[in-house]
Design an enzyme around this catalytic site. Structure first.
Site, PDB file in Angstrom:
ATOM      1  CD  GLU A 117      -1.127   0.150   3.505  1.00  0.00           C
ATOM      2  OE1 GLU A 117      -1.237   0.841   4.571  1.00  0.00           O
ATOM      3  OE2 GLU A 117      -2.415  -0.542   3.515  1.00  0.00           O
ATOM      4  CG  HIS A 119       6.680   2.306  -2.923  1.00  0.00           C
ATOM      5  ND1 HIS A 119       7.057   1.919  -1.479  1.00  0.00           N
ATOM      6  CD2 HIS A 119       7.261   3.619  -2.733  1.00  0.00           C
ATOM      7  CE1 HIS A 119       7.847   2.847  -0.752  1.00  0.00           C
ATOM      8  NE2 HIS A 119       8.047   3.739  -1.610  1.00  0.00           N
ATOM      9  CB  CYS A 187       8.084  -1.713  -2.605  1.00  0.00           C
ATOM     10  SG  CYS A 187       7.711  -2.356  -1.002  1.00  0.00           S
TER      11      CYS A 187
END
Length: 229
Positions: A117, A119, A187
């Site tokens: 949530e 990137h 990420c």
């Protein structure tokens, strides 16, 4: 003063995102999250994606790109984030444990495809879910479907692990449920530190699984050497 506070907020935002810190055990949803239809959401997201691509300098008249905003919007609503909508929650059908099986049941290697949530990049891994029956059993495929439902939303791995356990506990009427997830976060793998080898392991133990010997037995099934105490 406003500029200073604004900079502090940006620093805090960056700190939370780069360290992959969750701020809530519940998925952060607004009260009006479902006031508009999925079709309207797709229409709005399509325009937003179009704006992002155009801002990046992409030529959306190109045949390869012209349909991308719509494709992304449909994927967001119908697939990647379908778990945000409670209407999509699978019915966790349970049955009486008529054969009186009293040992733990472990479902290993459930595939996890989720989205960070912070990137909006993929989280890919495996979930291992276990429970000890207190009179009820659940269909094996339902365990997979519950994992997939909670994975299909913007997530942090810790919250995902907890939500799976809580849903299983509610369905089975027992606290004796555990979940371990081992996953790679793109990420981390593809940006930032760009460490392609590391993975993240999270665990949630309920009821009897908090006991040392039961926990050890569960982790033994997974053949995992951990320091969970």
């Amino acid at each position: 003063m406003f500029e200073l506070n604004n900079n502090m907020n940006e620093e805090r935002i960056d700190e939370i995102g780069e360290n992959h810190v969750g701020t809530s055990a519940e998925t952060p949803l607004r009260s009006d999250a479902f006031d508009i239809s999925d079709k309207e959401k797709i229409d709005r997201i399509q325009e937003s994606v179009k704006d992002i691509l155009e801002t990046l300098g992409m030529d959306l008249t190109d045949d390869s790109l012209s349909g991308t905003p719509r494709r992304v919007a449909k994927a967001f609503v119908n697939e990647l984030f379908m778990g945000l909508n409670p209407a999509n929650k699978p019915k966790a059908s349970t049955f009486d444990n008529k054969y009186n099986y009293g040992e733990m049941l472990v479902e290993k290697n459930i595939v996890v495809y989720s989205t960070c949530e912070h990137h909006l990049l993929p989280i890919v891994g495996r979930a291992h879910v276990a429970y000890i029956s207190d009179g009820k059993v659940i269909g094996l495929s339902k365990m997979n479907r519950l994992v997939d439902y909670f994975a299909k939303r913007p997530q942090v791995q810790e919250r995902l692990t907890m939500q799976i356990v809580q849903a299983m506990q509610e369905a089975l009427g027992t606290k004796d449920v555990a979940c371990v997830i081992d996953a790679k976060h793109l990420c981390v793998n593809s940006r930032g530190i760009k460490d392609i080898e590391s993975s993240t392991v999270t665990a949630e133990f309920g009821g009897k699984f908090k006991e040392k010997e039961v926990k050890k037995e569960f982790l033994g099934y997974l053949q995992m050497e951990t320091n969970f105490n």
